[in-house]
Design an enzyme around this catalytic site. Structure first.
Site, short mmCIF file in Angstrom:
data_model
loop_
_atom_site.label_atom_id
_atom_site.label_comp_id
_atom_site.label_asym_id
_atom_site.label_seq_id
_atom_site.Cartn_x
_atom_site.Cartn_y
_atom_site.Cartn_z
N HIS A 34 -3.97 -1.30 -3.39
CA HIS A 34 -4.98 -0.82 -4.32
C HIS A 34 -5.64 -2.00 -5.03
CE1 HIS A 34 -6.00 1.33 -8.34
NE2 HIS A 34 -7.03 1.26 -7.55
N GLU B 188 -2.31 -3.66 -6.79
CA GLU B 188 -1.14 -2.78 -6.77
C GLU B 188 -0.75 -2.55 -5.32
OE1 GLU B 188 -0.96 0.26 -10.53
OE2 GLU B 188 -2.45 0.70 -9.00
N SER C 249 -6.75 4.96 -4.90
CA SER C 249 -6.44 4.75 -6.31
C SER C 249 -5.41 5.74 -6.82
CB SER C 249 -7.71 4.89 -7.16
OG SER C 249 -8.74 4.05 -6.70
N ASN D 243 -3.57 3.56 -13.21
CA ASN D 243 -4.38 4.77 -13.41
C ASN D 243 -3.54 5.92 -13.96
OD1 ASN D 243 -6.79 3.63 -12.68
ND2 ASN D 243 -6.66 4.26 -10.54
#
Length: 676
Positions: free
Chosen positions: A429, A441, A408, A479
């Site tokens: 991801h 991702e 992540s 994130n």
């Protein structure tokens, strides 16, 4: 230019045929061709009836969305549909594939409808923030009743041909391979029928109770959206005793309000952004992809199991690896349980469950990944652990195998450097739960080969993911933008806001939950250092007391046995204790300040991501937040929302609170530019 519409004479039946690939969209040339074909049939006394059908894989699958917001070329679709219905010779719609949006409205203008059993009919305009604009909201309730009209227009999901047959939206089913012939035969059968059945001449039965119940049942689903309410209002208008002409006028007014509103622009933006995200800058569309016939997944926990299900559901065999038999059995058991739950709801057949489980090979040995074309690790988020694992995979994986990390946050280039083949390494991801969440991702390392990146992007389609290319930076796109929001939310707690106020502002904005509700759902202890004597912030204090969120019944909120949250007096005490020890004065925090400090900062971070070329385009950032984090689609993603708010306003809000504004954001604000 050759017209996409041609005609064929079959004795006394004129067949009007559209061939406008890929989906026979009802663009100007198609509408003009339909008008010409109808006039040809009406002017010829030898023609007794007409059939409208389409070549290719589908009937008209909707309007040409590229025309939206531009001056309409005549004839408009409402004119064509009215012309079909007004014809004094029977017109039969021959439906295969999907008849969606304007395509559905064309069928409703026809006097008769015949479809293959696999066909689907629907009005999905609501998903673009719109409503059927060529009489759909007025004709469907008159033909099929209020309840089905509400489902079709306000929800936008297509219905199967058999359902449409039972409701009267189609008149009969054709053979799977004989639609053209069956439609001509049907046209001859009804050639002398009079009066012709016209949807506009029918009366819709009022059902105010059904409308009220539908609104109530779907209040949560429709929260914040304008288009469902407009669709419901139009269906209601069709049933309140108004004339068809008045209903059409009402529908047109509502359509225009939506068409030129921000919400529909946002939803159309995401429609195009999703498709644009699949394009990789600098890589040819015809690049040769690596074949992916077998996938390896390391880790059978929640994430590894969910990742495995994506490939199993696509018919791609998976070898799943765990360190302990107990963990392996537990993980495969959860996969089976998830599939069986889907089967119980009718989403899968029992044989599909067994086929998926039959393609799963559980093992305790990494050596069993030697024949895999793609290997994805979903192990503990620790750089040393991942580097050690990739070093082992380097020796086990066959030449040309793609090695992917589900990290992540961690640096893909550093992971790739632990192998002798960094060109074969990239990030994939997935978002939790990986078998449900649509976002993927795909992280392009400094040495990731073009064909590796292109293969991973192409693979997203069969596993039903929306993929976005990200660069190597801490947290990638999603994130990374989440971090400033969380930092500011925590500061706001110390300054005087409550968790419930901050969360309410985000929910009112359209988010499914606020930052502290999300923390409780994910687990307050995630990333915690596990030392209860080391309390450096509010989160440490909660974790040290076992307030780990919903799983322990208490976190930033207290939870009952049904996981319903209530504000926590204990959390208020903890916050006040930290505030007093920091000598901070409590003050009133406005909702506006919460927006400025938690959402404007996300936009600022998005601008930095674009500056650093960690995302290919602003719309990719919007796709990440729509599909990965629940950003309200009617606001179009954070970068589109910033455009609609006004970039000067965003900059002013950031500067008011002392934030350093990204150069790209400031430049666009000063020049009157936009991200999208």
């Amino acid at each position: 230019m050759t017209s996409p519409i041609t005609t064929e004479r079959h004795g006394d039946v004129l067949v009007i045929i559209s061939n406008n690939p890929p989906v026979n969209a009802l663009g100007a040339a198609v509408r003009q061709g339909l008008e010409a074909g109808l006039k040809e049939g009406l002017a010829d006394p030898a023609i007794k009836a007409m059939v409208i059908r389409c070549d290719g894989r589908t009937f008209f699958a909707g309007a040409d969305i590229t025309e939206f917001g531009k001056p309409m070329q005549e004839p408009g679709l409402p004119t064509v549909v009215d012309m079909i219905e007004a014809a004094d010779k029977p017109v039969v719609a021959a439906i295969h594939g999907t008849a969606l949006g304007g395509g559905c409205e064309v069928t409703l203008g026809c006097h008769y409808r015949i479809a293959v059993p696999s066909a689907k009919i629907g009005t999905p305009e609501v998903k673009l923030g719109l409503l059927p604009g060529a009489g759909g909201t007025q004709r469907i309730p008159r033909v099929a009743g209020v309840k089905l009209a509400l489902e079709m227009t306000a929800k936008g999901d297509p219905i199967a041909a058999k359902v449409a047959l039972a409701a009267g939206l189609i008149d009969r089913l054709a053979g799977d391979d004989s639609l053209a012939a069956d439609a001509i035969a049907f046209a001859r059968e009804v050639a002398d029928a009079r009066p012709l059945p016209r949807a506009s001449a029918k009366t819709a039965t009022p059902d105010p109770e059904a409308i009220a119940a539908f609104r109530q049942e779907n209040a949560r689903r429709f929260r914040g959206f304008e288009a469902p309410a407009a669709n419901i209002a139009c269906v209601e208008k069709a049933t309140d005793g108004s004339s068809f002409a008045d209903g059409i006028a009402f529908e047109r007014a509502e359509f225009m309000k939506l068409m030129f509103g921000v919400q529909s622009a946002a939803q159309r933006h995401i429609f195009f952004a999703e498709r644009k995200a699949a394009k990789i800058d600098g890589i040819a569309d015809d690049i040769t992809l690596r074949p992916i016939k077998k996938v390896g997944v390391i880790g059978a926990g929640t994430m590894g199991g969910g990742i495995s299900m994506n490939f199993l559901s696509a018919g791609i065999p998976v070898t799943i690896v765990e360190m302990q038999q107990e963990a392996l059995d537990r993980g495969t058991g959860v996969i089976r349980k998830n599939y069986e739950a889907s089967a119980a709801k009718g989403r899968l057949k029992p044989e599909q469950v067994e086929a998926a489980m039959g393609a799963l090979s559980p093992t305790l040995s990494l050596d069993d990944l030697a024949d895999c074309d793609l290997i994805i690790e979903a192990v503990y988020e620790n750089m040393d652990v991942k580097k050690e694992l990739f070093g082992k995979l380097d020796k086990i994986a066959k030449p040309g195998a793609i090695l992917a990390s589900n990290t992540s946050y961690l640096n893909i280039d550093e992971i790739a450097a632990s192998t002798s083949r960094p060109q074969d390494v990239l990030g994939m991801h997935f978002f939790s739960p990986a078998n449900v969440m649509k976002l993927l991702e795909i992280v392009r390392g400094a040495k990731t080969a073009d064909d590796v990146l292109a293969t991973a992007m192409a693979l997203s389609k069969p596993i039903k993911k929306v993929a976005v290319v990200a660069g190597v930076c801490h947290g990638f796109i999603g994130n990374r933008m989440l971090m400033p929001r969380q930092v500011e939310a925590n500061k706001l707690l110390m300054e005087g806001a409550t968790p419930e106020q901050i969360d309410r502002v985000h929910v009112d904005f359209g988010m499914p939950m606020g930052p502290f509700q999300m923390s409780d759902l994910a687990g307050v202890d995630i990333g915690w250092h596990r030392d209860p004597t080391r309390i450096e912030n509010i989160r440490d204090a909660l974790a040290a007391e076992g307030r780990w969120g919903q799983k322990t019944g208490k976190g930033f909120y207290d939870y009952d046995e049904k996981r319903n949250p209530t504000p926590s007096a204990r959390v208020a005490e903890i916050i006040e204790d930290f505030r007093s020890r920091s000598n901070m004065a409590k003050r009133d925090i406005t909702d506006e300040e919460i927006i400025e400090r938690t959402l404007y900062t996300m936009v600022n971070e998005g601008a930095l991501i674009l500056e650093e070329k960690m995302a290919q385009r602003a719309s990719d950032i919007d796709v990440v937040w729509i599909y990965g984090y629940g950003w309200p689609v009617y606001r179009g993603g954070p970068m589109f929302w910033a455009d609609t708010e006004g970039l000067k306003k965003i900059v002013a809000g950031l500067e008011k609170h002392g934030f350093k504004v990204a150069a790209l954001l400031k430049e666009k604000a000063e020049s009157g530019g936009r991200f999208n």
